[in-house]
Design a protein around this motif. Structure first.
Motif, short mmCIF file in Angstrom:
data_model
loop_
_atom_site.label_atom_id
_atom_site.label_comp_id
_atom_site.label_asym_id
_atom_site.label_seq_id
_atom_site.Cartn_x
_atom_site.Cartn_y
_atom_site.Cartn_z
N PHE A 104 -30.41 -10.22 -25.03
CA PHE A 104 -30.84 -10.38 -23.67
C PHE A 104 -29.47 -10.05 -22.88
N ASP A 105 -29.87 -9.27 -21.79
CA ASP A 105 -28.98 -8.85 -20.84
C ASP A 105 -28.17 -10.08 -19.96
N ASP A 106 -26.85 -10.14 -20.40
CA ASP A 106 -26.01 -11.14 -19.76
C ASP A 106 -25.16 -10.64 -18.62
N SER A 107 -25.21 -9.32 -18.21
CA SER A 107 -24.49 -8.69 -17.37
C SER A 107 -24.73 -9.57 -16.05
N TRP A 108 -25.91 -9.83 -15.67
CA TRP A 108 -25.93 -10.33 -14.40
C TRP A 108 -24.87 -11.58 -13.96
N THR A 109 -24.35 -12.02 -14.99
CA THR A 109 -23.31 -13.06 -14.55
C THR A 109 -21.91 -12.60 -14.13
N GLN A 110 -21.79 -11.29 -14.13
CA GLN A 110 -20.64 -10.65 -13.90
C GLN A 110 -20.77 -10.19 -12.47
N LYS A 111 -21.98 -10.01 -11.83
CA LYS A 111 -22.34 -9.41 -10.54
C LYS A 111 -22.56 -10.61 -9.70
N LEU A 112 -22.22 -11.70 -9.77
CA LEU A 112 -22.62 -12.78 -8.45
C LEU A 112 -21.44 -13.05 -7.61
N TYR B 105 -25.64 -19.88 4.73
CA TYR B 105 -24.43 -19.75 4.36
C TYR B 105 -23.59 -18.60 5.31
N LYS B 106 -24.49 -17.91 5.66
CA LYS B 106 -23.63 -16.81 6.63
C LYS B 106 -23.23 -17.42 7.88
N GLU B 107 -24.07 -18.35 8.49
CA GLU B 107 -23.92 -18.99 9.75
C GLU B 107 -22.70 -19.98 9.55
N GLY B 108 -22.61 -20.97 8.43
CA GLY B 108 -21.76 -21.88 8.14
C GLY B 108 -20.32 -21.35 7.73
N LEU B 109 -20.05 -20.20 7.01
CA LEU B 109 -19.04 -19.92 6.56
C LEU B 109 -18.66 -18.51 7.22
N GLY B 110 -19.46 -17.86 7.71
CA GLY B 110 -19.22 -16.53 8.47
C GLY B 110 -18.87 -15.52 7.45
N ILE B 111 -19.69 -15.41 6.20
CA ILE B 111 -19.52 -14.49 5.11
C ILE B 111 -21.00 -13.48 5.43
N GLU B 112 -20.72 -12.54 4.39
CA GLU B 112 -22.01 -11.81 4.18
C GLU B 112 -22.72 -12.03 2.94
N ASP B 113 -23.90 -11.25 2.83
CA ASP B 113 -24.72 -11.38 1.55
C ASP B 113 -24.08 -10.86 0.28
N LYS B 114 -22.89 -10.27 0.51
CA LYS B 114 -22.41 -9.57 -0.80
C LYS B 114 -21.37 -10.77 -1.29
N ASP B 115 -21.22 -11.79 -0.49
CA ASP B 115 -20.12 -12.83 -0.83
C ASP B 115 -21.25 -13.95 -1.67
N LEU B 116 -22.59 -13.99 -1.50
CA LEU B 116 -23.12 -14.70 -2.12
C LEU B 116 -23.75 -14.47 -3.55
N GLY B 117 -23.92 -15.47 -4.54
CA GLY B 117 -24.42 -15.33 -5.81
C GLY B 117 -25.58 -16.10 -6.12
N PHE B 118 -26.66 -15.51 -5.39
CA PHE B 118 -27.84 -16.24 -5.57
C PHE B 118 -28.74 -15.79 -6.68
N ALA B 119 -29.33 -16.62 -7.51
CA ALA B 119 -30.15 -16.26 -8.59
C ALA B 119 -31.33 -17.35 -8.76
N ILE B 120 -32.46 -16.69 -8.90
CA ILE B 120 -33.80 -17.25 -9.08
C ILE B 120 -34.32 -17.26 -10.43
N VAL B 121 -34.58 -18.53 -10.76
CA VAL B 121 -35.00 -18.46 -12.39
C VAL B 121 -36.61 -18.62 -12.16
N LEU B 122 -37.53 -17.77 -12.72
CA LEU B 122 -38.83 -17.91 -12.71
C LEU B 122 -39.44 -18.31 -13.94
N ARG B 123 -40.25 -19.40 -13.84
CA ARG B 123 -40.55 -20.17 -15.40
C ARG B 123 -42.12 -19.78 -15.42
N HIS B 124 -42.56 -19.94 -16.66
CA HIS B 124 -43.96 -19.90 -16.90
C HIS B 124 -44.50 -18.46 -16.47
#
Length: 214
Positions: free
Chosen positions: A50-58, A84-103
């Protein structure tokens, strides 16, 4: 007095025994590692399935969301990105959001090619407010928007296999062929993982906070 010839023979026998034992040890090591050694003689890590490369892209600010119901809750991740952008003054690229889809929820991350070819809504009992089975992915635009913002989706392979098996029985097709179609229909930046729990823990291994959406 010891005969010099006897000393020579004993030394030769000793060296022969050492060489033979060393050969046996090398052979045993090769058998265990199946030839998987580097040029330095150290064993190679087993090949990943399984591809684990996503862990390096967050990005720096990392959160993993668990989703196990077929609804629009993943969209809340986008709201949190804005927070997060409003609270920290950051951009999307600074975020590492992952969504796990189950079932069977893994079908949420599939393009219309899969939904048009197979009765996913009917088989998995995903229905609208009127009780009618979805014939198209009702969450496609939401998923696409999140992907465009850099969110990573992690699909449970156990859930994917289960969905493929159910669909295959319903349409009387080969489960492996159905699963291949479902995988081919997945959006880019969707990574199939061994199972949902693994994906959640792996994300936390690399610094993601955990939040359950549904």
């Amino acid at each position: 007095m010891t005969n010099p010839a006897e000393k020579t023979n004993s030394r030769r026998q000793f060296m022969t025994t050492v060489a033979a034992n060393a050969a046996l040890l090398v052979a045993a090591g090769c058998a265990r590692n199946a030839g998987a050694v580097t040029t330095a003689g150290t064993p190679l890590a087993p090949a990943r399935k399984f591809d684990d490369s996503w862990t390096q892209k967050l990005g720096e600010h990392r959160v993993v969301f668990e989703v196990n119901q077929f609804n629009g809750m993943p969209g809340f991740a986008g709201d949190l990105m804005d927070s997060y952008k409003e609270g920290l003054g950051i951009e999307d690229k600074d975020l590492g959001f992952a969504i796990v889809l189950r079932h069977g929820v893994v079908t949420m991350a599939m393009r219309e090619s899969a939904w048009q070819k197979y009765p996913i809504g009917e088989v998995l009992e995903y229905k609208d407010k009127e009780g009618k089975a979805f014939t198209a992915n009702p969450h496609a635009k939401m998923v696409e928007k999140l992907l465009d913002r850099g969110v990573t989706f992690l699909a449970c392979n156990v859930g994917l296999t289960g969905a493929a098996n159910r669909i295959a029985r319903h349409v009387k097709a080969e489960a492996a062929a159905v699963k291949a179609d479902l995988i081919a229909a997945m959006y880019p930046n969707v990574y199939v993982q061994p199972n949902g729990v693994y994906a959640l823990l792996r994300a936390q291994n690399v610094g993601c906070a955990y939040y359950k959406l549904s």
